[in-house]
Design a protein around this motif. Structure first.
Motif, mmCIF file in Angstrom:
data_model
loop_
_atom_site.group_PDB
_atom_site.id
_atom_site.type_symbol
_atom_site.label_atom_id
_atom_site.label_comp_id
_atom_site.label_asym_id
_atom_site.label_seq_id
_atom_site.Cartn_x
_atom_site.Cartn_y
_atom_site.Cartn_z
ATOM 1 N N ASP A 139 10.720 8.727 -24.267
ATOM 2 C CA ASP A 139 10.054 7.929 -23.248
ATOM 3 C C ASP A 139 8.568 8.288 -23.178
ATOM 4 O O ASP A 139 8.170 9.413 -23.501
ATOM 5 N N GLU A 140 7.763 7.354 -22.713
ATOM 6 C CA GLU A 140 6.327 7.598 -22.577
ATOM 7 C C GLU A 140 6.031 8.716 -21.581
ATOM 8 O O GLU A 140 5.017 9.412 -21.699
ATOM 9 N N GLN A 141 6.894 8.889 -20.600
ATOM 10 C CA GLN A 141 6.671 9.920 -19.585
ATOM 11 C C GLN A 141 6.950 11.330 -20.092
ATOM 12 O O GLN A 141 6.604 12.316 -19.435
ATOM 13 N N THR A 143 5.651 13.739 -21.855
ATOM 14 C CA THR A 143 4.372 14.153 -22.412
ATOM 15 C C THR A 143 4.348 15.667 -22.616
ATOM 16 O O THR A 143 5.165 16.409 -22.062
ATOM 17 N N ALA A 144 3.390 16.132 -23.405
ATOM 18 C CA ALA A 144 3.247 17.564 -23.640
ATOM 19 C C ALA A 144 2.918 18.297 -22.336
ATOM 20 O O ALA A 144 3.417 19.404 -22.096
ATOM 21 N N SER A 145 2.107 17.687 -21.484
ATOM 22 C CA SER A 145 1.747 18.335 -20.215
ATOM 23 C C SER A 145 2.953 18.430 -19.290
ATOM 24 O O SER A 145 3.136 19.446 -18.595
ATOM 25 N N TRP A 146 3.790 17.382 -19.277
ATOM 26 C CA TRP A 146 4.994 17.437 -18.444
ATOM 27 C C TRP A 146 5.940 18.521 -18.949
ATOM 28 O O TRP A 146 6.470 19.309 -18.165
ATOM 29 N N ALA A 205 7.560 18.453 -32.159
ATOM 30 C CA ALA A 205 8.783 18.665 -32.943
ATOM 31 C C ALA A 205 9.980 17.950 -32.328
ATOM 32 O O ALA A 205 10.823 17.401 -33.042
ATOM 33 N N ILE A 206 10.065 17.950 -30.998
ATOM 34 C CA ILE A 206 11.175 17.266 -30.325
ATOM 35 C C ILE A 206 11.148 15.775 -30.649
ATOM 36 O O ILE A 206 12.153 15.184 -31.045
ATOM 37 N N ILE A 207 9.991 15.159 -30.480
ATOM 38 C CA ILE A 207 9.877 13.723 -30.708
ATOM 39 C C ILE A 207 10.132 13.364 -32.167
ATOM 40 O O ILE A 207 10.907 12.447 -32.470
ATOM 41 N N GLU A 208 9.504 14.093 -33.090
ATOM 42 C CA GLU A 208 9.659 13.787 -34.505
ATOM 43 C C GLU A 208 11.093 14.001 -34.969
ATOM 44 O O GLU A 208 11.629 13.188 -35.734
ATOM 45 N N THR A 209 11.733 15.071 -34.502
ATOM 46 C CA THR A 209 13.110 15.351 -34.914
ATOM 47 C C THR A 209 14.066 14.288 -34.396
ATOM 48 O O THR A 209 14.959 13.831 -35.127
#
Length: 273
Positions: A139-141, A143-146, A205-209
């Motif tokens: 999801d767009e929400q 984010t790395a900061s979140w 890594a989470i998103i790409e995996t």
């Protein structure tokens, strides 16, 4: 246990098979799978309901019907099978959704750990199990900061935190091991001690995996297959999970297996200091 990529693959393979189908009757052979409401009400309320869409939330499948929403968790070995009404079935097939066109969606579960909940449409997100789930990795929400904010709050290990479904939805043992390797983070690191660069690497890594695993239909490590009976192929891409005492694909040293957060955990002692 099917994780986010496997459940998403099941969702995508179910869509063309059952969307637009109207349920004529439901038969439940193992009552404990139906968690809410009681089995009789569950069967009655699904009659004459048409499936309009199937969503996913974390590891849950969400069937959108006319007036109700069916929330299904496959747990360890749950599987949906689409068959003709008269096709044979075995003793591990526990729930039958018979459609008006004489086809059936069947739920098979060797261990009987799967669960189903039926809610009035609109109520499903406000009560357990869906109300307790964290953010979706794609999801767009997310984010790395979140993610940094969430991990900075805890004294737990990074592995234990990522396994917590109230923090990140859909990650399980296989993919937590993989994303930690890809981001060069030791699974026993206290989450709050990660650097800014490590938080960013972990988020990436989470998103790409997740994206790569979905593209390859998930990982068939034990018994997982999709609705059409096909295995995933992402297991061929795994760096550490299931590769104990095998050479690391990055540095050549042997992959270590230990226990973290009560789960079998794989990592490279050289690449993940």
């Amino acid at each position: 246990m099917p994780e986010l990529p496997e459940v998403e693959t099941v969702r995508r393979t179910l869509l063309p098979l059952v969307v637009g189908k109207t349920i004529e009757q439901v038969k439940v052979h193992w009552k404990k799978i139906v968690q809410y409401p009681d089995v009789e009400t569950f069967c009655e309320r699904l009659q004459e309901q048409t499936i309009h869409d199937i969503h996913r939330r974390g590891k849950f499948l969400i069937f959108q019907l006319d007036d109700v929403v069916l929330v299904s968790h496959l747990r360890m070995e749950g599987r949906y099978i689409y068959e003709d009404e008269h096709a044979p079935f075995d003793r591990h097939t526990h729930i039958f959704f018979t459609f008006t066109d004489r086809t059936e969606l069947r739920y098979r579960d060797v261990r009987k750990f799967g669960t189903m909940h039926l809610f009035d449409k609109g109520d499903e997100c406000h009560v357990p199990p869906l109300s307790n789930i964290g953010r979706e990795p794609l999801d767009e929400q997310f984010t790395a900061s979140w993610l940094t904010d969430q991990l900075k709050r805890t004294k737990r290990t990074v592995k234990a935190t990522l396994l917590d479904q109230t923090v990140v939805a859909g990650l399980g043992n296989i993919y937590v091991d993989e994303v930690l390797f890809r981001s060069s983070i030791h699974p026993e690191r206290v989450a709050a001690t990660l650097t800014v660069q490590e938080f960013e690497a972990l988020h990436k890594a989470i998103i790409e995996t997740m994206r790569e695993a979905i593209e390859k239909g998930g990982s068939t490590v034990r018994t997982y297959v999709n609705t059409q009976g096909k295995s995933g192929t992402f297991q061929n891409e795994l760096y550490v999970y299931g590769r104990a005492n095998m050479p690391c694909r990055r540095c050549g040293n042997l992959i270590i297996k230990t226990v973290v957060a009560n789960r079998g955990t794989h990592y490279c002692g050289t690449c993940q200091k």
